[in-house]
Design a protein around this motif. Sequence first.
Motif, mmCIF file in Angstrom:
data_model
loop_
_atom_site.group_PDB
_atom_site.id
_atom_site.type_symbol
_atom_site.label_atom_id
_atom_site.label_comp_id
_atom_site.label_asym_id
_atom_site.label_seq_id
_atom_site.Cartn_x
_atom_site.Cartn_y
_atom_site.Cartn_z
ATOM 1 N N THR A 87 0.798 -1.227 0.000
ATOM 2 C CA THR A 87 0.000 0.000 0.000
ATOM 3 C C THR A 87 0.833 1.281 0.000
ATOM 4 O O THR A 87 0.328 2.334 -0.373
ATOM 5 C CB THR A 87 -0.948 0.047 1.208
ATOM 6 N N PRO A 115 -6.709 -3.301 0.406
ATOM 7 C CA PRO A 115 -7.807 -2.366 0.639
ATOM 8 C C PRO A 115 -9.085 -3.028 1.163
ATOM 9 O O PRO A 115 -9.871 -2.372 1.852
ATOM 10 C CB PRO A 115 -8.039 -1.762 -0.752
ATOM 11 N N ASP A 123 -8.448 4.610 -2.558
ATOM 12 C CA ASP A 123 -9.290 3.563 -3.140
ATOM 13 C C ASP A 123 -8.463 2.848 -4.204
ATOM 14 O O ASP A 123 -8.025 3.481 -5.177
ATOM 15 C CB ASP A 123 -10.551 4.166 -3.759
#
Length: 336
Positions: A87, A115, A123
């Motif tokens: 991430t 996510p 997102d």
Amino acid sequence: MTHWFSVHKNDRPRSVLRMVAALALAVAATATHAQAQPTYPTRPITLVHPYAAGGSADALARGIAQQLEQRMKQPVIVDAKPGGAATIGTGFVARAKPDGYTLLISTSAGHVVTPLMQKIPYDGVEDFSFIAVVANQPNVLVVNPSLGIDSLSKLIAQAKADPSKFNFASAGAGGATHLGAEAVWQRAGVRMTHVPYAGAAPALKDLVGGQVQTGMLNVSATLPLIEGGRIKALAYGSKKRSPLLPQVPTLAELGFGGTEVSTWYTIAAPKGTPPEIIEALSKHLTSMNADPAYQKLLDSQGAERMDLTPSETTAFVRQDKEAMSKLLTTLDLVGK
């Protein structure tokens, strides 16, 4: 009055002519400016990946960077930003300026799985403009040969008879190697203890040593051990057999179609990147699929090529998210 009128009357055509001339000059200036606009790219591009330098993602990124440099006539700098279950690097690109000069090569981990499993500040799908699937790397289900198991059906039968005897290795919790195996166990109606590792290499070390009995790991990592007889391949996680392992049946052939979870790599840009830049990148990425050097790179990693348009790539990622959401919900791994 007549004198005023005649002079004013004569001035009107001159005024109109001056206006027409000014308008023509403005149009010409605009056209010249448009023609003078530089064609993308005019400076180096940064290609970010969210994994450690030196791994398979890094090798793939550098191969793609070389291909793009040849086609776009600008340097492409590979920047590894590992951590946070993919991430950190993925989020970095989501926040970058959408001008085509910061791109991302990432996987389901950064865009979909993490996510879904935890709260993150971006997102994974909606904050990106997807351009292409540049590689799809299937996994292979393997076992330690000392078990004497030579088929998936035998593995399942023994796991059902004695569940405590079996555990399985993955290259990390939440990744394709973990979820791919879980999908098979779920379909087969068996439960095995998951043992996550920090990569395929330590997982295979313990698999060869007998500390774990089975695992679903990528082809490039497992192939030398399979060929050396140190582990046994039972099933290949793709819709067709691998040319590297032609004797190994696919999961679909064995009645487990739909459980294939591969490691795919997409190229994406931040949301809002101009469509003409996305289209230009798409054309370059598609053309490299025919390059023998790129084909050789993918073959060395047991990866498949996929010719998808940007819209098809977006649909591919959305479909993966839907499938992973269902699987993670079943495994109670979806973040609250």
